[in-house]
Write a protein that holds these residues in place. Sequence first.
Motif, PDB file in Angstrom:
ATOM      1  N   ASP A 196       0.847  -1.188   0.000  1.00  0.00           N
ATOM      2  CA  ASP A 196       0.000   0.000   0.000  1.00  0.00           C
ATOM      3  C   ASP A 196       0.886   1.242   0.000  1.00  0.00           C
ATOM      4  N   PHE A 197       0.530   2.201  -0.865  1.00  0.00           N
ATOM      5  CA  PHE A 197       1.251   3.471  -0.918  1.00  0.00           C
ATOM      6  C   PHE A 197       0.233   4.597  -0.849  1.00  0.00           C
ATOM      7  N   THR A 211      -4.286   6.811  -2.792  1.00  0.00           N
ATOM      8  CA  THR A 211      -3.899   5.508  -2.271  1.00  0.00           C
ATOM      9  C   THR A 211      -3.830   4.499  -3.405  1.00  0.00           C
ATOM     10  N   ALA A 212      -2.716   3.804  -3.503  1.00  0.00           N
ATOM     11  CA  ALA A 212      -2.543   2.726  -4.471  1.00  0.00           C
ATOM     12  C   ALA A 212      -2.303   1.435  -3.707  1.00  0.00           C
ATOM     13  N   ARG A 213      -2.898   0.347  -4.189  1.00  0.00           N
ATOM     14  CA  ARG A 213      -2.798  -0.929  -3.480  1.00  0.00           C
ATOM     15  C   ARG A 213      -2.619  -2.060  -4.472  1.00  0.00           C
ATOM     16  N   LEU A 214      -1.661  -2.959  -4.134  1.00  0.00           N
ATOM     17  CA  LEU A 214      -1.468  -4.221  -4.839  1.00  0.00           C
ATOM     18  C   LEU A 214      -1.585  -5.333  -3.818  1.00  0.00           C
ATOM     19  N   LEU A 233      -6.705   2.011  -7.269  1.00  0.00           N
ATOM     20  CA  LEU A 233      -6.210   3.382  -7.138  1.00  0.00           C
ATOM     21  C   LEU A 233      -7.374   4.242  -6.689  1.00  0.00           C
ATOM     22  N   GLN A 234      -7.193   4.935  -5.567  1.00  0.00           N
ATOM     23  CA  GLN A 234      -8.258   5.746  -4.989  1.00  0.00           C
ATOM     24  C   GLN A 234      -7.787   7.181  -4.820  1.00  0.00           C
ATOM     25  N   PHE A 235      -8.754   8.097  -5.003  1.00  0.00           N
ATOM     26  CA  PHE A 235      -8.480   9.523  -4.817  1.00  0.00           C
ATOM     27  C   PHE A 235      -9.607  10.117  -3.995  1.00  0.00           C
ATOM     28  N   GLN A 236      -9.254  10.855  -2.948  1.00  0.00           N
ATOM     29  CA  GLN A 236     -10.229  11.514  -2.088  1.00  0.00           C
ATOM     30  C   GLN A 236      -9.837  12.976  -1.930  1.00  0.00           C
TER      31      GLN A 236
END
Length: 596
Positions: A196-197, A211-214, A233-236
């Motif tokens: 997670d980054f 937030t990026a997640r693998l 990939l999430q953006f808030q």
Amino acid sequence: MKSAVNFCVGICVCLVPGLSLAEQWVYFGDGFQSTSGYVGAKASYDRRDTGNVNEQLSHDATSSSITGRVIHRNNWQGFIYRPWITSTMLTTELQADYNQYDAQEGGNQSLLAGLLSTTVNLYPNSDYPTSFTFNQNVKQSTRSDSSEDSVLSNTLFSINNRYQPENETYSTQALYTFNITDESEDSRNYVQNALDFTFMDAFEWANYRVTARLNNENRRYLDLDNEHNDASLQFQQFWFLNESDSASLFADVTHENDIETEGIHTSERDYERAQITATSFIRSAMNDRLTYSFNGFVNKTENATNDLDAVEQSSTSLSAGSIYDYSDQIRFTASLDGFTTDNDNEKTESASALVSLNYQDKRSLSETVQLSWFAHDSVSFVRGDETSSINSVQFGDGFTKILSLYDTDLSVSLDQTINHEFSLLDADGDLLDEWKITNDLAFDWSANNGAVNSIVHLLFSDSRHLTLDKRQFQQVYLSLQRNQILGNADNWGGNFVYEWNKTVGELGEQESNMNASGILWYRNIELWNVEGMRFTSTLTLPLNNLLPDDELRNDELTSWENELDYRIGFLELRLHNVNTENSYYVAFEVKRNFDF
């Protein structure tokens, strides 16, 4: 322990030329270790009667068990001050359980569990602290009636790095997690790798997060294997325009893949999702009683398997509305909504509008009399595959009278609500003209003098349609509660509930049901003024047996549960008893705790 510390420090001084004790850079904590647990024994007798009135069958069972638990913990910590900073914490724990659950036949079960946990922090006071965490759990369970031991192993390793520059508002965080669990009893295995980054930034009027997640997961159970992969990939984004205005935006893109294999059969599924959500609340600059709201949502998914073609679905919704508080008693609301869907090239569209007016007020005629009234009118219009227009009017009034009864207050309230729904055409093309009236009569009484607290609530409710619709609903609800403090250490209380409901359906079919129950309890935290001796008694009464209709009676039984426990120092004694109309259970348990 101090000798071990001095020995380690001496080794460091010898290995590093020119380093003296005055320049010590290796530090060790004093450490901590403890051993705790208990040993005990338990004996119980259980009798149950089954069958009918003419033929009673009794089942008696006695059992005795010997139990024990030993837990040994050891904590150690230290840190290096120069030339770079690190701190370390190491914890070990060993737990052994023994339960001879049938002393007569010699059956037993034992558990041996071990835990190793350590955390290493690098540069904890810098702009980029990094922590390494490792946890290892191993449990081995043995039963006398099983030929093989059960072993459960779990390993968790993680690396967490955070970058927070001094005097800057932004920060980053990276987290890697490795998790593996293996269970020998049913050949279960689970392995996870996740990364997670996160990037965050904050301003005076807004903040956002990316937030990026693998993630990769592998599960195995007997001959079944499952592999799961997902990437997202999430953006808030949040905006704080002023004290009353706000807006937010959320976007998410996700891809998932699952491969399941059982023997020679393999199935695969791909799933993709993209969605955006936006919301805002804005107060009018010209009138602080007026608030606007805007909402939007867009979603698209695609689901495909190796057996079926990909199925695409999408939906879009937009909404705009406003709320105007003309006064503390009057509120206007209005909204306009649009919605579209596309399910594998099958499209539907609809739009709706809503306008409503709400008015409510109350007035005290005297110290003991209060009147209340309200009115609500809403008009909704829906246009799409099915078009309808409905006007809903609701109004009502209430009357509350406070009576004095034995130096306490009795509240009597009567509320009436009338609903009227009508339209030119409803969804089925029929005229809609429905009236419904609801009457509620409630009595509320309470008394509290410090030691005694009593509450009584009685409600009569009747709701029925006044047109050709035959639907009705009647209810009677009674609740009695009492709690009384007898002394410094004991109290008693109870509650009683009775409920009767009657429902009449659209075709005139009737259904009635009743329920009644009661509970009495007594608690003493210092029985016979003996410190550490506690007693609890609870009597549960399913009073449905007292109801006049035999069809409403159920199989619930009266039960009386008692528990007496005495703790003096590390010694613990417990006596537990449960009685019902066809069973009897009693158990005695003694434990000796230790901690050193």
